[in-house]
Scaffold this active site. Structure first.
Site, mmCIF file in Angstrom:
data_model
loop_
_atom_site.group_PDB
_atom_site.id
_atom_site.type_symbol
_atom_site.label_atom_id
_atom_site.label_comp_id
_atom_site.label_asym_id
_atom_site.label_seq_id
_atom_site.Cartn_x
_atom_site.Cartn_y
_atom_site.Cartn_z
ATOM 1 N N ASP A 180 110.486 89.454 80.483
ATOM 2 C CA ASP A 180 109.796 88.917 79.226
ATOM 3 C C ASP A 180 109.901 87.795 80.028
ATOM 4 O OD1 ASP A 180 109.503 87.906 76.441
ATOM 5 O OD2 ASP A 180 111.217 87.597 77.001
ATOM 6 N N SER A 181 109.131 86.471 78.640
ATOM 7 C CA SER A 181 109.119 85.234 79.222
ATOM 8 C C SER A 181 110.353 84.317 79.847
ATOM 9 C CB SER A 181 108.304 84.933 78.288
ATOM 10 O OG SER A 181 108.623 85.140 76.975
ATOM 11 N N CYS A 237 108.616 91.978 75.958
ATOM 12 C CA CYS A 237 107.387 90.793 75.629
ATOM 13 C C CYS A 237 106.859 91.236 74.647
ATOM 14 C CB CYS A 237 106.648 90.069 76.290
ATOM 15 S SG CYS A 237 106.143 88.450 76.251
ATOM 16 N N GLU A 294 116.136 79.663 72.011
ATOM 17 C CA GLU A 294 116.280 79.453 73.772
ATOM 18 C C GLU A 294 116.809 77.801 73.253
ATOM 19 O OE1 GLU A 294 114.300 80.530 76.372
ATOM 20 O OE2 GLU A 294 113.531 81.659 75.771
ATOM 21 N N CYS A 313 108.870 89.801 68.059
ATOM 22 C CA CYS A 313 109.287 88.563 68.671
ATOM 23 C C CYS A 313 111.099 89.428 69.347
ATOM 24 C CB CYS A 313 109.010 87.600 68.515
ATOM 25 S SG CYS A 313 109.539 85.649 69.904
ATOM 26 N N HIS A 337 112.541 87.750 70.146
ATOM 27 C CA HIS A 337 113.901 86.692 70.418
ATOM 28 C C HIS A 337 114.204 86.723 68.858
ATOM 29 C CE1 HIS A 337 111.798 84.588 73.730
ATOM 30 N NE2 HIS A 337 112.747 83.404 73.352
#
Ligand code: DGL
Length: 277
Positions: A13-14, A76, A161, A195, A197
């Protein structure tokens, strides 16, 4: 030279979002070894161009292969939308045609037909994923009767994040996008969190979503799809090591990764720093 001995399943993932996918996969398939790579130093990928996301993802996948993986999951959506196809078609045949890279958009599109009665579905995702139209295209291919509406949620990844997902400030950004998608199509009865996240924002998403609208978060569906993939591809399965271990890699500071990973995994993890590119 890539190794032929069994190796871990790679999850890329990023940043931290893929940890929600790893968590779902480990719940269902705890017996395998996993190698997680977060390109935190270059996240977020969401606003980046096609070429840049492709190049960063290509570097990450190659590194995971070099570290022994035979199968890599792009945990991702942005990378799945912008890089998966090109890596499968252009890079894999050159690197090693027996290795595999899988994305997470197709498995999510596959199950959506069972999760909507109204046949109106919403997708909340990064700008890159929405602009790529990948969800619309995949869902239309499988279920031409489903109408898909997408809304990009640019601030949601930074909220997660920076550990602000539970803060009062996050309410504003979550409500704004939920209202936007429900205005776009009030008949929506299922919303894909496109997504990785976004599951961390779940309490707030549920708070602002009208009752009766179902939230589809990807971890469990990607896990089911991987299980079925491994059953259908025994030649790949036997090259996935079964030691029930997980190793974490980040392109950022390992201490920072450790701290944020706790939010996703609710446990302390050992992390190693690597450089890509
Ligand atoms: N977790 C990534 C996804 O699923 C997005 C995060 C980013 O923008 O880098 O799309």
């Amino acid at each position: 030279m890539l190794s032929n001995s069994p190796g871990p399943i790679g999850i890329f993932d990023s940043g931290y979002g893929g940890l929600t996918i790893l968590h779902g996969i480990r719940q269902l398939l705890p017996q395998y070894d996993y190698l997680y790579l977060g390109d935190n130093a270059r996240a977020p990928y969401g606003p980046r161009s096609f070429d840049v996301v492709y190049e960063f993802t290509r570097q990450a996948v190659l590194r995971l292969f070099e570290m022994g993986c035979h199968l890599v999951i792009l945990g991702c959506n942005t990378a799945s939308a912008k890089a998966l196809r090109t890596i499968q078609q252009n890079d894999l045949p050159k690197w090693d045609p027996t290795r595999r890279v899988l994305g997470i958009i197709r498995p999510t599109a596959e199950i959506i037909g069972d999760l909507t009665d109204s046949r109106h579905v919403g997708v909340l995702a990064t700008e890159g994923t929405i602009k790529s139209e990948s969800y619309n295209l995949e869902i239309q291919k499988l279920y031409p009767d489903i109408q898909v509406s997408g809304v990009a949620c640019p601030f949601w990844v930074p909220l997660v994040e920076y550990n602000e997902a539970d803060s009062p400030g996050a309410d504003y950004f979550v409500k704004k996008r939920i209202d936007e998608i429900m205005r776009k199509d009030p008949d929506i009865d299922a919303i894909i969190l496109g997504c990785t996240h976004y599951p961390l924002l779940m309490p707030k998403i549920l708070k602002y979503l009208p009752t009766g609208v179902r939230v589809v978060s990807q971890g469990e569906y990607v896990a089911e799809s991987l299980k079925s993939y491994l059953e259908r591809h025994p030649q790949i399965e036997k090259r996935c090591a079964q030691g029930a271990g997980v190793h974490y890699l980040t392109t950022e500071n390992p201490d920072k990764f450790k701290e944020s990973a706790r939010l996703f995994l609710h446990e302390d993890v050992e992390v190693e720093n690597i450089t890509l590119g």
